[in-house]
Design a protein around this motif. Structure first.
Motif, PDB file in Angstrom:
ATOM      1  N   TYR A  90       0.834  -1.200   0.000  1.00 50.93           N
ATOM      2  CA  TYR A  90       0.000   0.000   0.000  1.00 50.93           C
ATOM      3  C   TYR A  90       0.872   1.255   0.000  1.00 50.93           C
ATOM      4  N   LEU A  91       2.022   1.178   0.669  1.00 50.06           N
ATOM      5  CA  LEU A  91       2.961   2.300   0.641  1.00 50.06           C
ATOM      6  C   LEU A  91       3.411   2.574  -0.787  1.00 50.06           C
ATOM      7  N   ASP A  92       3.753   1.525  -1.514  1.00 51.28           N
ATOM      8  CA  ASP A  92       4.150   1.690  -2.918  1.00 51.28           C
ATOM      9  C   ASP A  92       3.070   2.420  -3.712  1.00 51.28           C
ATOM     10  N   ALA A  93       1.827   2.004  -3.513  1.00 50.43           N
ATOM     11  CA  ALA A  93       0.708   2.587  -4.261  1.00 50.43           C
ATOM     12  C   ALA A  93       0.524   4.066  -3.920  1.00 50.43           C
ATOM     13  N   ILE A  94       0.600   4.387  -2.632  1.00 47.89           N
ATOM     14  CA  ILE A  94       0.436   5.783  -2.213  1.00 47.89           C
ATOM     15  C   ILE A  94       1.558   6.649  -2.774  1.00 47.89           C
ATOM     16  N   LEU A  95       2.780   6.133  -2.753  1.00 50.04           N
ATOM     17  CA  LEU A  95       3.905   6.903  -3.296  1.00 50.04           C
ATOM     18  C   LEU A  95       3.746   7.100  -4.803  1.00 50.04           C
ATOM     19  N   LEU A  96       3.241   6.096  -5.500  1.00 51.57           N
ATOM     20  CA  LEU A  96       2.990   6.260  -6.933  1.00 51.57           C
ATOM     21  C   LEU A  96       1.978   7.376  -7.188  1.00 51.57           C
ATOM     22  N   VAL A  97       0.938   7.443  -6.354  1.00 54.58           N
ATOM     23  CA  VAL A  97      -0.032   8.530  -6.482  1.00 54.58           C
ATOM     24  C   VAL A  97       0.666   9.873  -6.273  1.00 54.58           C
ATOM     25  N   GLY A  98       1.553   9.933  -5.275  1.00 57.41           N
ATOM     26  CA  GLY A  98       2.297  11.167  -5.017  1.00 57.41           C
ATOM     27  C   GLY A  98       3.160  11.573  -6.198  1.00 57.41           C
ATOM     28  N   ASP A 118      13.083   5.058   0.533  1.00 59.40           N
ATOM     29  CA  ASP A 118      13.992   4.771  -0.574  1.00 59.40           C
ATOM     30  C   ASP A 118      13.843   3.332  -1.054  1.00 59.40           C
ATOM     31  N   ASP A 119      13.615   2.413  -0.120  1.00 56.64           N
ATOM     32  CA  ASP A 119      13.436   1.008  -0.495  1.00 56.64           C
ATOM     33  C   ASP A 119      12.187   0.840  -1.360  1.00 56.64           C
ATOM     34  N   SER A 120      11.102   1.525  -0.974  1.00 57.15           N
ATOM     35  CA  SER A 120       9.870   1.460  -1.760  1.00 57.15           C
ATOM     36  C   SER A 120      10.091   2.030  -3.155  1.00 57.15           C
ATOM     37  N   GLN A 172      12.558  -0.771 -10.025  1.00 56.81           N
ATOM     38  CA  GLN A 172      12.941  -2.084 -10.546  1.00 56.81           C
ATOM     39  C   GLN A 172      11.814  -2.715 -11.354  1.00 56.81           C
ATOM     40  N   ARG A 173      10.564  -2.409 -10.970  1.00 50.71           N
ATOM     41  CA  ARG A 173       9.414  -2.945 -11.710  1.00 50.71           C
ATOM     42  C   ARG A 173       9.055  -2.067 -12.905  1.00 50.71           C
ATOM     43  N   ASN A 174       9.849  -1.010 -13.127  1.00 52.43           N
ATOM     44  CA  ASN A 174       9.607  -0.057 -14.216  1.00 52.43           C
ATOM     45  C   ASN A 174       8.314   0.725 -14.034  1.00 52.43           C
ATOM     46  N   TYR A 175       7.880   0.858 -12.784  1.00 53.89           N
ATOM     47  CA  TYR A 175       6.707   1.685 -12.485  1.00 53.89           C
ATOM     48  C   TYR A 175       7.099   3.162 -12.364  1.00 53.89           C
ATOM     49  N   LEU A 176       8.359   3.403 -12.027  1.00 58.80           N
ATOM     50  CA  LEU A 176       8.905   4.755 -11.973  1.00 58.80           C
ATOM     51  C   LEU A 176       9.999   4.891 -13.018  1.00 58.80           C
ATOM     52  N   ILE A 177      10.024   6.024 -13.694  1.00 56.56           N
ATOM     53  CA  ILE A 177      11.092   6.299 -14.647  1.00 56.56           C
ATOM     54  C   ILE A 177      11.840   7.547 -14.199  1.00 56.56           C
ATOM     55  N   GLN A 178      13.154   7.527 -14.347  1.00 52.15           N
ATOM     56  CA  GLN A 178      13.996   8.634 -13.897  1.00 52.15           C
ATOM     57  C   GLN A 178      14.154   9.656 -15.013  1.00 52.15           C
ATOM     58  N   LEU A 179      13.804  10.920 -14.704  1.00 52.94           N
ATOM     59  CA  LEU A 179      13.902  11.991 -15.691  1.00 52.94           C
ATOM     60  C   LEU A 179      15.273  12.656 -15.648  1.00 52.94           C
ATOM     61  N   ASP A 180      15.801  12.849 -14.446  1.00 50.58           N
ATOM     62  CA  ASP A 180      17.165  13.342 -14.269  1.00 50.58           C
ATOM     63  C   ASP A 180      17.641  12.864 -12.902  1.00 50.58           C
ATOM     64  N   ASP A 192      -1.165  -5.631   4.433  1.00 50.91           N
ATOM     65  CA  ASP A 192       0.094  -5.180   5.013  1.00 50.91           C
ATOM     66  C   ASP A 192      -0.132  -4.031   6.002  1.00 50.91           C
ATOM     67  N   ASP A 193       0.876  -3.764   6.827  1.00 49.26           N
ATOM     68  CA  ASP A 193       0.772  -2.756   7.886  1.00 49.26           C
ATOM     69  C   ASP A 193       0.480  -1.366   7.327  1.00 49.26           C
ATOM     70  N   TRP A 194       1.059  -1.049   6.162  1.00 45.67           N
ATOM     71  CA  TRP A 194       0.844   0.265   5.572  1.00 45.67           C
ATOM     72  C   TRP A 194      -0.630   0.469   5.224  1.00 45.67           C
ATOM     73  N   GLU A 195      -1.260  -0.586   4.717  1.00 48.58           N
ATOM     74  CA  GLU A 195      -2.673  -0.490   4.357  1.00 48.58           C
ATOM     75  C   GLU A 195      -3.547  -0.319   5.594  1.00 48.58           C
TER      76      GLU A 195
END
Length: 373
Positions: free
Chosen positions: A3-11, A61-63, A69-77, A212-215
């Motif tokens: 759930y932490l991963d999902a919330i951070l993706l929304v952010g 940082d771990d999240s 690694q799953r290619n859900y985030l892409i680095q712009l710079d 999970d605990d985050w959820e």
């Protein structure tokens, strides 16, 4: 995905590659700096402020690393990241099976709701033990201010404590059985402690719901913020309302220095005049004006930016589909950075469009594990 991963993706989706990873961390951890507060309002992310007040940088940082690694985030710079198409799909899929927290009001409620919850936990524990004539118990809240408040309520209610206990129970029952209640009431109820009954911890709730605990944390917070919003109705929930009426903050809170600047603004002084009177830099006064525009919905920026330029700046931001000021200024060279910031925060402060797809298509999502409960 957690759930932490999902919330951070929304952010990351809200910031749209305009801000650094650190900006996301400061938002969810609740760092109270002018930059973080401005980011929260500028990008319509106020509700996500201080969602995880105890999160460590390591966990964050771990999240982020897992998402990359799953290619859900892409680095712009070096500093900026954004959500990939794969990340968008994963986010949609995740919230098809996990309830989206549509009632969160992080910026508005983060401190006040926390105090209310502590009071509710200790008051219900105390009343439960009183009803069974048990005077010795270990209080679930050691905060001296919370303990003092509960003692004052006991003195105020006197011999009518049993009657107030029944009324409080009735109000809580009505709330938790309301059709609008956003989640399973056990996220609230199972954490309460009473006579010969110990409330569940977050870890125990995670096992109970098979999540999970985050959820657990976010779904509890979402339910708590819903409750806090509902009990503002004094006629419907008089007992619960009385538990928070003294901690309800002003509609907006300005820093002391900004309040001083505002007194001069109300007298129609210019930025330069206020800076001279207060012996401060023009840029400091401009920061105060930005803060005022963020906090006060009715504040007009017309005296600082002509309507025509406001439209040009907002049109440029819309065309670019981001809010990076350097590129906006290239499209509106006559505008100062102060004017650009002012327009962005003013026009963007009511922007909550990001919620709509989640509310419409994901808001009722509930994992199969939770349905079985």
């Amino acid at each position: 995905m957690t759930y932490l991963d999902a919330i951070l993706l929304v952010g990351f989706r809200l910031f749209n590659g305009d801000r650094s990873r650190s900006a996301i961390f400061h938002l969810v951890s609740g760092k109270k700096t002018s930059q973080t507060i401005q980011d929260a309002h500028l990008y319509g992310a106020q509700d996500f402020f201080q969602l995880f007040p105890g999160i460590t940088r390591e966990a964050f940082d771990d999240s982020c690393s897992q998402l990359a690694q799953r290619n859900y985030l892409i680095q712009l710079d070096e500093q900026r990241w954004n959500v990939s198409k794969e990340g968008d799909k994963a986010l949609i899929n995740y919230f098809n099976f996990h309830r989206f927290p549509i009632y969160l009001k992080g910026w508005l409620y983060h401190d006040r709701a926390a105090v209310f919850w502590k009071r509710l936990l200790l008051l219900t524990q105390s009343l439960s033990n009183y009803a069974y004539r048990e005077n010795r118990f270990y209080p679930v809240q050691r905060d001296p201010d919370v303990q003092h408040w509960v003692k004052s309520m006991f003195l105020k209610w006197g011999n009518d404590r049993i009657d107030y206990t029944k009324r409080l129970l009735s109000e809580l029952t009505d709330l938790c059985s309301d059709k609008k209640f956003p989640d399973h009431p056990d996220f609230i109820i199972q954490q309460m402690t009473g006579y010969q009954l110990i409330g569940m911890t977050s870890n125990q709730l995670a096992d109970y719901f098979s999540i999970d605990d985050w959820e657990v944390h976010i779904r509890f917070l979402n339910s708590l913020h819903f409750i806090f919003s509902e009990i503002q109705n004094q006629n419907k929930y008089p007992i619960l309302y009385s538990m928070q009426d003294d901690i309800t903050q002003k509609e907006f809170v300005l820093t002391v220095s900004t309040e001083k600047t505002m007194t001069y603004i109300n007298q129609a002084y210019s930025v330069e005049q206020i800076a001279q009177i207060r012996n401060l830099k023009n840029s400091t006064i401009e920061d105060h004006i930005i803060e005022i525009a963020l906090m006060i919905q009715s504040f007009s920026i017309d005296r600082y930016v002509q309507r025509r330029m406001q439209d040009e700046i907002w049109q440029a931001a819309s065309q670019l589909n981001h809010k990076r000021m350097k590129e906006i200024k290239e499209m509106v060279p006559d505008a100062s950075f102060f004017q650009i910031r002012l327009v962005l925060v003013s026009k963007g402060r009511m922007d909550s469009e990001w919620k709509k797809p989640y509310i419409n298509t994901l808001g009722s999502g509930l994992s199969e594990m939770v349905k079985k409960k």
